[in-house]
Design a protein around this motif. Sequence first.
Motif, PDB file in Angstrom:
ATOM      1  N   ARG A  16      -0.607  -1.335  11.932  1.00 59.89           N
ATOM      2  CA  ARG A  16      -0.401  -0.526  10.720  1.00 59.89           C
ATOM      3  C   ARG A  16      -1.736   0.019  10.214  1.00 59.89           C
ATOM      4  O   ARG A  16      -1.818   1.173   9.799  1.00 59.89           O
ATOM      5  CB  ARG A  16       0.290  -1.359   9.644  1.00 59.89           C
ATOM      6  N   ARG A  17      -2.776  -0.792  10.260  1.00 60.40           N
ATOM      7  CA  ARG A  17      -4.111  -0.333   9.818  1.00 60.40           C
ATOM      8  C   ARG A  17      -4.589   0.809  10.710  1.00 60.40           C
ATOM      9  O   ARG A  17      -5.089   1.819  10.224  1.00 60.40           O
ATOM     10  CB  ARG A  17      -5.091  -1.499   9.851  1.00 60.40           C
ATOM     11  N   ASN A  18      -4.422   0.673  12.015  1.00 61.59           N
ATOM     12  CA  ASN A  18      -4.891   1.701  12.947  1.00 61.59           C
ATOM     13  C   ASN A  18      -4.070   2.981  12.872  1.00 61.59           C
ATOM     14  O   ASN A  18      -4.530   4.036  13.303  1.00 61.59           O
ATOM     15  CB  ASN A  18      -4.904   1.158  14.373  1.00 61.59           C
ATOM     16  N   ALA A  19      -2.841   2.915  12.346  1.00 60.27           N
ATOM     17  CA  ALA A  19      -1.994   4.096  12.210  1.00 60.27           C
ATOM     18  C   ALA A  19      -2.283   4.873  10.923  1.00 60.27           C
ATOM     19  O   ALA A  19      -1.813   5.992  10.766  1.00 60.27           O
ATOM     20  CB  ALA A  19      -0.524   3.684  12.235  1.00 60.27           C
ATOM     21  N   ALA A  20      -3.060   4.288  10.026  1.00 60.33           N
ATOM     22  CA  ALA A  20      -3.364   4.956   8.753  1.00 60.33           C
ATOM     23  C   ALA A  20      -4.264   6.163   9.001  1.00 60.33           C
ATOM     24  O   ALA A  20      -5.103   6.157   9.899  1.00 60.33           O
ATOM     25  CB  ALA A  20      -4.045   3.975   7.804  1.00 60.33           C
ATOM     26  N   PRO A  21      -4.108   7.212   8.215  1.00 60.58           N
ATOM     27  CA  PRO A  21      -4.941   8.406   8.395  1.00 60.58           C
ATOM     28  C   PRO A  21      -6.394   8.138   8.001  1.00 60.58           C
ATOM     29  O   PRO A  21      -6.684   7.218   7.244  1.00 60.58           O
ATOM     30  CB  PRO A  21      -4.304   9.427   7.456  1.00 60.58           C
ATOM     31  N   VAL A  22      -7.292   8.964   8.527  1.00 63.76           N
ATOM     32  CA  VAL A  22      -8.716   8.839   8.192  1.00 63.76           C
ATOM     33  C   VAL A  22      -9.192   9.995   7.322  1.00 63.76           C
ATOM     34  O   VAL A  22     -10.333  10.007   6.875  1.00 63.76           O
ATOM     35  CB  VAL A  22      -9.602   8.742   9.457  1.00 63.76           C
ATOM     36  N   GLY A  23      -8.328  10.967   7.079  1.00 64.86           N
ATOM     37  CA  GLY A  23      -8.678  12.100   6.227  1.00 64.86           C
ATOM     38  C   GLY A  23      -7.505  12.483   5.352  1.00 64.86           C
ATOM     39  O   GLY A  23      -6.348  12.352   5.747  1.00 64.86           O
ATOM     40  N   PHE A  24      -7.807  12.928   4.142  1.00 65.41           N
ATOM     41  CA  PHE A  24      -6.804  13.334   3.169  1.00 65.41           C
ATOM     42  C   PHE A  24      -7.228  14.650   2.543  1.00 65.41           C
ATOM     43  O   PHE A  24      -8.412  14.988   2.520  1.00 65.41           O
ATOM     44  CB  PHE A  24      -6.669  12.275   2.063  1.00 65.41           C
ATOM     45  N   ALA A  25      -6.263  15.371   1.976  1.00 67.20           N
ATOM     46  CA  ALA A  25      -6.571  16.589   1.239  1.00 67.20           C
ATOM     47  C   ALA A  25      -7.313  16.216  -0.046  1.00 67.20           C
ATOM     48  O   ALA A  25      -7.073  15.155  -0.630  1.00 67.20           O
ATOM     49  CB  ALA A  25      -5.288  17.345   0.910  1.00 67.20           C
ATOM     50  N   LEU A  26      -8.217  17.085  -0.452  1.00 68.80           N
ATOM     51  CA  LEU A  26      -8.998  16.866  -1.666  1.00 68.80           C
ATOM     52  C   LEU A  26      -8.282  17.411  -2.893  1.00 68.80           C
ATOM     53  O   LEU A  26      -7.786  18.533  -2.867  1.00 68.80           O
ATOM     54  CB  LEU A  26     -10.340  17.591  -1.567  1.00 68.80           C
ATOM     55  N   MET A  39      -6.967   1.689   0.817  1.00 67.66           N
ATOM     56  CA  MET A  39      -5.724   1.187   1.392  1.00 67.66           C
ATOM     57  C   MET A  39      -5.951  -0.281   1.734  1.00 67.66           C
ATOM     58  O   MET A  39      -7.005  -0.626   2.277  1.00 67.66           O
ATOM     59  CB  MET A  39      -5.351   1.975   2.649  1.00 67.66           C
ATOM     60  N   HIS A  40      -4.958  -1.105   1.419  1.00 67.75           N
ATOM     61  CA  HIS A  40      -5.071  -2.539   1.668  1.00 67.75           C
ATOM     62  C   HIS A  40      -3.846  -3.043   2.422  1.00 67.75           C
ATOM     63  O   HIS A  40      -2.734  -2.533   2.225  1.00 67.75           O
ATOM     64  CB  HIS A  40      -5.182  -3.307   0.343  1.00 67.75           C
ATOM     65  N   GLU A  41      -4.058  -4.056   3.223  1.00 67.75           N
ATOM     66  CA  GLU A  41      -2.949  -4.663   3.962  1.00 67.75           C
ATOM     67  C   GLU A  41      -1.870  -5.166   3.016  1.00 67.75           C
ATOM     68  O   GLU A  41      -0.683  -4.989   3.277  1.00 67.75           O
ATOM     69  CB  GLU A  41      -3.472  -5.812   4.829  1.00 67.75           C
ATOM     70  N   ARG A  42      -2.276  -5.765   1.896  1.00 69.59           N
ATOM     71  CA  ARG A  42      -1.305  -6.339   0.955  1.00 69.59           C
ATOM     72  C   ARG A  42      -0.340  -5.289   0.406  1.00 69.59           C
ATOM     73  O   ARG A  42       0.730  -5.617  -0.074  1.00 69.59           O
ATOM     74  CB  ARG A  42      -2.027  -7.058  -0.179  1.00 69.59           C
ATOM     75  N   ASP A  43      -0.736  -4.012   0.449  1.00 73.93           N
ATOM     76  CA  ASP A  43       0.107  -2.915  -0.025  1.00 73.93           C
ATOM     77  C   ASP A  43       0.708  -2.115   1.126  1.00 73.93           C
ATOM     78  O   ASP A  43       1.177  -0.993   0.924  1.00 73.93           O
ATOM     79  CB  ASP A  43      -0.711  -1.957  -0.903  1.00 73.93           C
ATOM     80  N   GLY A  44       0.658  -2.641   2.341  1.00 75.81           N
ATOM     81  CA  GLY A  44       1.190  -1.934   3.498  1.00 75.81           C
ATOM     82  C   GLY A  44       0.385  -0.697   3.859  1.00 75.81           C
ATOM     83  O   GLY A  44       0.908   0.231   4.443  1.00 75.81           O
ATOM     84  N   PHE A  45      -0.891  -0.684   3.478  1.00 71.35           N
ATOM     85  CA  PHE A  45      -1.810   0.426   3.752  1.00 71.35           C
ATOM     86  C   PHE A  45      -1.359   1.736   3.099  1.00 71.35           C
ATOM     87  O   PHE A  45      -1.644   2.807   3.588  1.00 71.35           O
ATOM     88  CB  PHE A  45      -2.060   0.591   5.256  1.00 71.35           C
ATOM     89  N   GLU A  46      -0.672   1.621   1.972  1.00 71.77           N
ATOM     90  CA  GLU A  46      -0.332   2.808   1.180  1.00 71.77           C
ATOM     91  C   GLU A  46      -1.611   3.275   0.490  1.00 71.77           C
ATOM     92  O   GLU A  46      -2.321   2.472  -0.117  1.00 71.77           O
ATOM     93  CB  GLU A  46       0.725   2.481   0.129  1.00 71.77           C
ATOM     94  N   PRO A  47      -1.934   4.562   0.550  1.00 72.95           N
ATOM     95  CA  PRO A  47      -3.162   5.047  -0.082  1.00 72.95           C
ATOM     96  C   PRO A  47      -3.020   5.178  -1.597  1.00 72.95           C
ATOM     97  O   PRO A  47      -1.971   5.540  -2.103  1.00 72.95           O
ATOM     98  CB  PRO A  47      -3.361   6.417   0.558  1.00 72.95           C
ATOM     99  N   TYR A  48      -4.070   4.800  -2.307  1.00 74.11           N
ATOM    100  CA  TYR A  48      -4.158   5.139  -3.722  1.00 74.11           C
ATOM    101  C   TYR A  48      -5.550   5.700  -3.953  1.00 74.11           C
ATOM    102  O   TYR A  48      -6.520   5.286  -3.353  1.00 74.11           O
ATOM    103  CB  TYR A  48      -3.810   3.963  -4.641  1.00 74.11           C
ATOM    104  N   ASP A  49      -5.605   6.703  -4.804  1.00 77.88           N
ATOM    105  CA  ASP A  49      -6.864   7.420  -4.960  1.00 77.88           C
ATOM    106  C   ASP A  49      -7.363   7.371  -6.395  1.00 77.88           C
ATOM    107  O   ASP A  49      -6.617   7.078  -7.324  1.00 77.88           O
ATOM    108  CB  ASP A  49      -6.750   8.857  -4.466  1.00 77.88           C
ATOM    109  N   ALA A  50      -8.646   7.668  -6.518  1.00 78.46           N
ATOM    110  CA  ALA A  50      -9.318   7.676  -7.820  1.00 78.46           C
ATOM    111  C   ALA A  50     -10.529   8.588  -7.734  1.00 78.46           C
ATOM    112  O   ALA A  50     -10.998   8.915  -6.641  1.00 78.46           O
ATOM    113  CB  ALA A  50      -9.751   6.263  -8.197  1.00 78.46           C
ATOM    114  N   GLN A  51     -11.024   8.996  -8.873  1.00 73.76           N
ATOM    115  CA  GLN A  51     -12.298   9.705  -8.965  1.00 73.76           C
ATOM    116  C   GLN A  51     -13.323   8.664  -9.408  1.00 73.76           C
ATOM    117  O   GLN A  51     -13.101   7.952 -10.380  1.00 73.76           O
ATOM    118  CB  GLN A  51     -12.226  10.829 -10.002  1.00 73.76           C
TER     119      GLN A  51
END
Length: 149
Positions: A16-26, A39-51
């Motif tokens: 699951r970690r290796n399937a996560a993307p390495v780039g996102f739209a800005l 992204m964290h394993e505990r959250d299933g590698f769901e991305p969350y973003d911040a400034q």
Amino acid sequence: MPPWPRSDVTAGPAARRNAAPVGFALPQPESASAHVIRMHERDGFEPYDAQEDRNEVDVQLREAGGGLRVLPRVEPLFALPPRPRRPPAVRLAPGQWVRWQLNYRFSSMAGMQDWSYWLDTFNIAYGPADADVFLSTPTVFVDEQGPLR
């Protein structure tokens, strides 16, 4: 629904970690800020973003001579793999960008828990950039991932 193809949910954490993307739209960045996605394993590698403030991100950025010098910091020093020799800093001209990846392995202080793994991917553009810049091929790619076994 995530913005990338999900791996089989029965797959192990490494898959699951290796399937996560390495780039996102800005998003539209704020002045003197960095768009940070975690992204964290505990959250299933769901991305969350911040400034975040650019000075708080573990990357040395220095403008000089019409370019940008980029060198991620290696933190923490006690993680594996050891990095006695690191690649040199990357110098970007306006309009260029770098993807730099580093990986780490940690154990608990007492060695009583399983190993944990960490992958840092730094996507850094110099100058104005389109929102989808990090979805394209980088001008420079630095793979500083080492063996973790």
